[in-house]
Design an enzyme around this catalytic site. Sequence first.
Site, PDB file in Angstrom:
ATOM      1  N   GLU A 469       0.788  -1.250   0.000  1.00 32.10           N
ATOM      2  CA  GLU A 469       0.000   0.000   0.000  1.00 32.10           C
ATOM      3  C   GLU A 469       0.819   1.301   0.000  1.00 32.10           C
ATOM      4  O   GLU A 469       0.410   2.290   0.629  1.00 32.10           O
ATOM      5  CB  GLU A 469      -0.996   0.002   1.182  1.00 32.10           C
ATOM      6  CG  GLU A 469      -1.931  -1.205   1.176  1.00 32.10           C
ATOM      7  CD  GLU A 469      -2.928  -1.235   2.339  1.00 32.10           C
ATOM      8  OE1 GLU A 469      -3.211  -0.178   2.932  1.00 32.10           O
ATOM      9  OE2 GLU A 469      -3.447  -2.336   2.633  1.00 32.10           O
ATOM     10  N   CYS A 501      -5.837  14.910  14.303  1.00 32.56           N
ATOM     11  CA  CYS A 501      -6.998  15.368  13.543  1.00 32.56           C
ATOM     12  C   CYS A 501      -7.166  14.514  12.299  1.00 32.56           C
ATOM     13  O   CYS A 501      -6.206  13.936  11.812  1.00 32.56           O
ATOM     14  CB  CYS A 501      -6.783  16.812  13.093  1.00 32.56           C
ATOM     15  SG  CYS A 501      -6.589  17.937  14.466  1.00 32.56           S
ATOM     16  N   HIS A 679       0.281  -2.372  17.437  1.00 35.03           N
ATOM     17  CA  HIS A 679       0.200  -1.010  17.972  1.00 35.03           C
ATOM     18  C   HIS A 679       1.352  -0.705  18.914  1.00 35.03           C
ATOM     19  O   HIS A 679       1.523   0.423  19.337  1.00 35.03           O
ATOM     20  CB  HIS A 679      -1.144  -0.809  18.674  1.00 35.03           C
ATOM     21  CG  HIS A 679      -2.299  -1.127  17.771  1.00 35.03           C
ATOM     22  ND1 HIS A 679      -2.836  -2.386  17.685  1.00 35.03           N
ATOM     23  CD2 HIS A 679      -2.977  -0.370  16.885  1.00 35.03           C
ATOM     24  CE1 HIS A 679      -3.816  -2.384  16.791  1.00 35.03           C
ATOM     25  NE2 HIS A 679      -3.922  -1.177  16.291  1.00 35.03           N
TER      26      HIS A 679
HETATM   27  N1  GLN Z   1      -5.236  -2.836   4.782  1.00 35.86           N
HETATM   28  C1  GLN Z   1      -5.114  -1.785   5.747  1.00 35.86           C
HETATM   29  C2  GLN Z   1      -3.681  -1.696   6.234  1.00 35.86           C
HETATM   30  O1  GLN Z   1      -3.041  -2.662   6.351  1.00 35.86           O
HETATM   31  C3  GLN Z   1      -6.033  -1.991   6.917  1.00 35.86           C
HETATM   32  C4  GLN Z   1      -5.928  -0.870   7.909  1.00 35.86           C
HETATM   33  C5  GLN Z   1      -6.884  -0.958   9.056  1.00 35.86           C
HETATM   34  O2  GLN Z   1      -7.440  -1.969   9.332  1.00 35.86           O
HETATM   35  N2  GLN Z   1      -7.090   0.118   9.759  1.00 35.86           N
HETATM   36  O3  GLN Z   1      -3.184  -0.657   6.534  1.00 35.86           O
END
Ligand code: GLN
Length: 739
Positions: A469, A501, A679
């Site tokens: 991505e 934000c 996270h």
């Molecule tokens: N495909 C997205 C990513 O990997 C999913 C993000 C999410 O679930 N918030 O970033």
Amino acid sequence: MAIIIGFPRIGENRELKRALESYWAQKISEQDLLNVAQELRSAHWEHQKDLEFVCVNDFSFYDNMLDLSLSLGAIPERFKGLAGLELYFAMARGAKGIPALEMTKWFNTNYHYVVPELALQTPYLVNAEYIHKQYKEAKAKGFNIKISLIGIFTYLALSRFVDNASFEEHFQAIKKPYLELVAQIAAFEQNPQQITIQFDEPIFVRGEHKEFYNKIKDFYDEIKAIGINVFVSCYFEEAKEALELLAQSKIDGIALDFVYGSTKGIQCLKSTSKRLFAGVVDGRNIWATPLQQRLELLKDIQKILPQTNISVSSSCSLLHVPYTKAKEQKFPEDVSKKICFAYEKIEEIKLLEAKFKNQCTTAQESQWDNQYTYSQNTQSPTQHKQYPIRRKETYRERILMQHSIFKLPLLPTTTIGSFPQTTELRNLRRDFKKGIIDTETYKDGIKAYIRDCIALQEKIGLDVLVHGEPERNDMVEYFGEQLEGFAFSQNGWVQSYGSRCVKPPIIHNNVSRKGTMTVEWILYAQSQTDKIVKGMLTGPVTILNWSFVRDDISRKEVCTQIALAIADEINDLQNAGVKIIQVDEAAFKEGYPLRKEKVAEYEQWATQCFRIATAVAKPEVQIHTHMCYSQFNDIMESIQSLDADVISIECARSGNNLLKAFKEYNYIHEIGPGVYDIHSPQIPTTENIKKQIRAFLEVLPKEQLWINPDCGLKTRKNEEVHPSLTHMIEAVKQIRQEL
Ligand code: GLN
Ligand code: ZN
């Protein structure tokens, strides 16, 4: 006179965000930060000066629930020894090994509050000093003041009781300190009648928490007995049950939401002399108010209550909308005239009040005559394309076909989609957007990222790969920018939490796809490997829930349009040979209505939209979905009816508890419960991941499980992702040998 329920605080140019972040980075002093806050407050009050009141204490350095915790002295043990802003930010963000309080969504908005942690032994040291400071500032400027305070019922219902004591016990424990806080505020003036407090009680609109309904009247009578002016505001829905109780209490006024709720039930105010603040201007969406229609509504209310008792209000705090459209230069004209942000909404509120009370100035008369009216013919031409709304083959039939083609090992491994976003990558996208680099240079950069990403995944040994991505700045914005019907503001920031934000996309017209959105990148990634690369899309419900959505047609209709556009993309992907497609629904749960009786309808159309988006897939194409939470018990039926072949979920912080919901529901589709928490910067050990996988295997059969992290990796660093994934693969290899 007209009022608003609250105002944004992050600053027209996000001044508070910048100041907070500089302060945290120790680049500015505490005094600098306090000065910025003070300047912002005065600027905000200037904008409210023609309303009946300016709002005081709606400002916050981080969050109002947190502010109230501090004013009440509801400070958990572990923060002992800290004071002032250091304590405040430690509670919000953690400090020196002390974990922060949790944060969670404020009702069904995208704002997040800091969850109070209460124990019966909480010493509750009440202190209204911070509120007093703001009060004095506003008073020095000669404003008429309304102080915002979160109501006791909302505060308690949204708190976490760490000692498992009951609501009743906690209510008894907090009642005195809360009344004490109000008494301290009352003492800001010699005569408490000069003090007005607006108690925010949005919890009342949920109609749940029956345990406190019998306390509402008595408690607010006690508040009133302190001698101040008392308003209670209920918003985001209608407050049916509580409304009657409030009507019987001695409070002075009630603010109700007539945009998301109706005027049903206001008869109970008839025999009282209470003021009604009629929330007829939408505080949480961005469209120009249909003024004439709202004027009629006010006149309907006037048939029940005397005009003098009715005032125009925003439906909720304007916290949820951006500041102003005045500086937006890129909206097409037809879009611009439909939009109203906070400053413009205040103008609308004043105008409606003036028109309703026949007090328009000449300027207002012409403003009224020139009002933008919704063209009611903006009908939705969802040409229901010939897409199926349900896959023909059953899950069992599909999964057999998929297995025989993919030939993946037991416990197949994958990731959720994104890989670390580097500064180079962000600069590349920014330079391309600004026109500093040409398309070719941009594409070369993206391709280089994809090549590295694929090579890394092959080296680590993952089974199903992703392209990473790199071309996406945000999972909704990326699609919105390529779809017809979306607009983007330049400065339309809305606070999500603390200094964070978001700038939600604006869906202002019919949505359709202009052309392929992801095919080029997925195919490029696939060309670099023999392993399967997953196509990666954002689902219709998530795109809807993270945008400002037009309100002239139903959300269901808008969502259906998005679903059809996603279906177009899936069709193109499968025709190009893509075998697995993931449709992320990160925000599926966020759209759930606040009132139980509305849930079934939402579930019906939201799941249908997901199915419309995905049912175009041939049986041998595997549809994945991903959701980032750990509470599935009450939505299992919806999960089932999405009919995705594989779902990946967040699980890493809840052991295998979450999976039990799937087991109990007898969910048979494949599941990828997150095996580690992305996270956190902690790198999980192989042993820990093995433990996690074993825990999953205790609940579900091995044939049903996928192995993956619990969310996308874009916020992590390469140095963290590489070893983490390596450990994940090592763990799976060892477990496979045991099976
Ligand atoms: N495909 C997205 C990513 O990997 C999913 C993000 C999410 O679930 N918030 O970033
Ligand atoms: Zn996620």
